[in-house]
Design a protein around this motif. Structure first.
Motif, PDB file in Angstrom:
ATOM      1  N   ASN A  78     -53.925  -3.722  23.341  1.00  0.00           N
ATOM      2  CA  ASN A  78     -55.243  -4.047  22.597  1.00  0.00           C
ATOM      3  C   ASN A  78     -55.130  -5.842  22.352  1.00  0.00           C
ATOM      4  O   ASN A  78     -54.879  -6.259  21.248  1.00  0.00           O
ATOM      5  N   ALA A  79     -55.837  -6.342  23.431  1.00  0.00           N
ATOM      6  CA  ALA A  79     -55.745  -7.714  23.451  1.00  0.00           C
ATOM      7  C   ALA A  79     -56.591  -8.339  22.486  1.00  0.00           C
ATOM      8  O   ALA A  79     -57.526  -7.764  21.962  1.00  0.00           O
ATOM      9  N   PRO A  80     -56.194  -9.350  21.894  1.00  0.00           N
ATOM     10  CA  PRO A  80     -54.872 -10.083  22.044  1.00  0.00           C
ATOM     11  C   PRO A  80     -53.744 -10.004  21.213  1.00  0.00           C
ATOM     12  O   PRO A  80     -52.645 -10.556  21.387  1.00  0.00           O
ATOM     13  N   GLY A  81     -53.700  -8.850  20.487  1.00  0.00           N
ATOM     14  CA  GLY A  81     -52.702  -8.616  19.601  1.00  0.00           C
ATOM     15  C   GLY A  81     -51.457  -7.821  20.299  1.00  0.00           C
ATOM     16  O   GLY A  81     -50.344  -8.290  20.039  1.00  0.00           O
ATOM     17  N   ILE A  82     -51.534  -6.945  21.022  1.00  0.00           N
ATOM     18  CA  ILE A  82     -50.426  -6.041  21.499  1.00  0.00           C
ATOM     19  C   ILE A  82     -50.773  -5.794  23.117  1.00  0.00           C
ATOM     20  O   ILE A  82     -51.847  -5.586  23.530  1.00  0.00           O
ATOM     21  N   SER A  83     -49.548  -5.782  23.863  1.00  0.00           N
ATOM     22  CA  SER A  83     -49.659  -5.469  25.320  1.00  0.00           C
ATOM     23  C   SER A  83     -48.683  -4.461  25.493  1.00  0.00           C
ATOM     24  O   SER A  83     -47.327  -4.894  25.294  1.00  0.00           O
ATOM     25  N   GLU A  84     -48.827  -3.426  25.972  1.00  0.00           N
ATOM     26  CA  GLU A  84     -47.937  -2.439  26.635  1.00  0.00           C
ATOM     27  C   GLU A  84     -46.755  -2.140  25.431  1.00  0.00           C
ATOM     28  O   GLU A  84     -45.726  -2.188  25.971  1.00  0.00           O
ATOM     29  N   ALA A  85     -47.276  -1.957  24.285  1.00  0.00           N
ATOM     30  CA  ALA A  85     -46.044  -1.516  23.261  1.00  0.00           C
ATOM     31  C   ALA A  85     -45.729  -0.143  23.453  1.00  0.00           C
ATOM     32  O   ALA A  85     -46.807   0.812  23.668  1.00  0.00           O
ATOM     33  N   ASP A  86     -44.497   0.214  23.356  1.00  0.00           N
ATOM     34  CA  ASP A  86     -43.900   1.522  23.275  1.00  0.00           C
ATOM     35  C   ASP A  86     -43.311   1.754  21.940  1.00  0.00           C
ATOM     36  O   ASP A  86     -42.700   0.834  21.582  1.00  0.00           O
ATOM     37  N   VAL A  87     -43.806   2.852  21.251  1.00  0.00           N
ATOM     38  CA  VAL A  87     -42.872   3.108  20.167  1.00  0.00           C
ATOM     39  C   VAL A  87     -42.782   4.761  19.757  1.00  0.00           C
ATOM     40  O   VAL A  87     -43.800   5.468  20.451  1.00  0.00           O
ATOM     41  N   ASP A  88     -41.746   5.033  19.224  1.00  0.00           N
ATOM     42  CA  ASP A  88     -41.847   6.395  18.775  1.00  0.00           C
ATOM     43  C   ASP A  88     -41.096   6.455  17.212  1.00  0.00           C
ATOM     44  O   ASP A  88     -40.453   5.619  16.784  1.00  0.00           O
TER      45      ASP A  88
END
Length: 505
Positions: free
Chosen positions: A271-281
């Protein structure tokens, strides 16, 4: 300060709201050229004391003295005219006009009956230059960071020949460099003889910048101390009125290296410009701490996972099933709830009661045609007031009259009344005192122990370690690594957070 006379002094200050005494016979003093901290739990009387000094509230008993003369202010404007100004946590200036216009708002220089814009910019430049601030007076205030806006608010205050400056939580949204710049300005004002009241919940900052500290508890004076003579643990215990050992750290119930299957997982969330290809569990029954520098994407990640902002790319799965969370309503349907870092504008309705705030989300979920009976509303509110220890335990009390810690508990009560499965908390302890902070932290642990999946976001690394089972390190919009909390300390976590991302080979 030995032998000097106080610049501002309260003697026997008492302020009542009906039968309740928010201040009870408090003595308080500040000297020229000192930085003084006011400490205490939420509800201790700090805000009331500040309002008594700055003309917001009258004293029911006691006296206020300024430079040796007894004074009584009917309103903040009268206090400001006498040299007492306040800069609040939420900057109360106009973002759509220039820096110069904000500094001279209501006091604009005039020529032939009209505002002299050229003179106003020149005079604003002189005020800014006196603080060694390189800010264009003609620039629009809203185009600047919050840190710069706070410095402009201070510039406005000193343009009125300020003698006493009250700074209310001025660093709550600033990064390290911005705090350093603010402290430089504070030290400059101190050299000029300004008495500065610095209100903050960050103990490190209090000890760095303040000469003395006054501690309040339950509306009464505990004592006045030099910061050089008071250990931090002693300060906390004076604020709480009990031993710090009463607040034991949470016992972690998960195997840190072998977390259960994630209840919520995300892959490639962008979700530009804040996050890019974030993975979380995040697993049911765990607290996943999120740590990252200011601007790393902490808030953006939480909003993308909870439907507050719609991700541009990525996949979100709940219980191994792909889901689409494109709105807060859809998130609620899936059992995912979000607590914003700004509870005032995106959380609570301050003009409503505790009861109304708690039942609001449940009623919205049911719809306007299925009204919750008044008796059931009261039962629901009282049950959560008791469960979370909201004080005072009056469901009809307006939320705006509560301390910050109790406001945060009301916010949590509203969310928990929805019976969520995933709880995403963005800075849930910001702006609340030590005791209330630990209460919220312990509550988060209890919720996880009862099976909730919790994401806990905080700028305070010690807090992330205390609450989290695992810590996800966020750098430049990506989860760089996830580490068991009990393998880290504050220094090693800081090293991970601040480590620059290396370009891929």
């Amino acid at each position: 300060m030995d032998g000097a006379k106080p610049l501002v002094e309260l003697e026997g200050a008492t302020v009542r709201f009906g039968a309740f005494a928010a201040l009870r016979g408090v003595d308080f003093r500040m000297y020229p050229g000192e930085v003084h901290s006011l400490m205490g739990e939420n509800g201790a009387g700090k805000s009331t004391l500040i309002k008594a000094i700055t003309g917001v509230l009258p004293l029911d008993e006691g006296a206020l003295t300024l430079a040796g003369e007894h004074v009584s202010f009917d309103n903040p404007r009268a206090a400001q005219a006498a040299g007492i100004s306040t800069v609040y946590q939420e900057v109360d200036l106009l973002g759509n006009v220039s820096v110069a216009e904000n500094i001279w708002l209501g006091r604009e220089p005039r020529r032939h009956g009209l505002i002299d814009n050229k003179a106003m910019r020149r005079q604003a430049a002189e005020v800014l230059d006196s603080l060694s601030l390189d800010i264009d007076p003609a620039s629009i205030l809203g185009s600047h960071s919050l840190a710069v806006q706070q410095l402009v608010a201070i510039a406005r205050a000193i343009s009125t020949d300020v003698r006493v400056l009250v700074l209310d939580e001025p660093t709550s949204s600033l990064d390290t460099d911005e705090v350093a710049e603010l402290f430089r300005v504070i030290r400059d004002l101190k050299q000029r003889g300004v008495a500065i009241l610095f209100v903050s919940h960050f103990l490190d900052q209090v000890y760095e910048i303040c000469d003395r500290v006054t501690v309040l508890r339950d509306g009464a004076l505990v004592g006045e101390y030099r910061t050089t003579d008071l250990l931090r643990i002693d300060l906390v215990q004076k604020m709480l009125g009990r031993d710090i050992a009463d607040f034991a750290a949470r016992e972690r119930v998960l195997e840190p290296d072998l977390p259960p299957d994630p209840f919520l997982s995300a892959r490639g969330v962008t979700n530009a410009p804040g996050i890019s290809e974030a993975d979380v569990d995040v697993a049911a029954g765990e607290v996943l701490g999120i740590a990252g520098l200011l601007g790393s994407g902490r808030t953006e990640l939480s909003r993308a996972l909870t439907g507050m902002d719609r991700p541009q790319a990525g996949v979100i799965r709940i219980e191994n099933r792909d889901v689409r969370i494109d709105s807060p309503r859809r998130a609620l349907q899936l059992g995912v709830v979000y607590s914003s870092e700004n509870r005032r504008t995106e959380g609570l309705l301050p003009e409503l009661s505790i009861l109304e705030n708690i039942v609001l989300a449940v009623q919205a979920q049911r719809g306007a045609m299925r009204r919750i009976p008044p008796t059931r509303q009261r039962e629901l509110a009282i049950s959560w007031i008791e469960a979370l220890g909201i004080r005072p335990a009056d469901p009809d009390r307006l939320v705006k009259t509560l301390s910050g810690g109790n406001q945060q508990k009301v916010m949590l009560a509203r969310l928990l009344a929805l019976s969520p499965r995933v709880l995403v908390l963005d800075e849930p302890t910001r702006g609340i005192d030590v005791g209330a902070k630990v209460e919220v932290q312990n509550l988060v642990g209890e919720l996880a122990d009862n099976g909730l999946a919790v994401m806990f976001i905080s700028a305070e690394l010690e807090e992330v370690l205390r609450v989290g089972d695992r810590v996800a390190v966020l750098r430049e919009g990506r989860i760089a690594e996830t580490v068991a909390a009990d393998t880290l300390n504050a220094d090693s976590l800081l090293a991970l957070v601040a480590q620059p991302d290396l370009p891929e080979a």
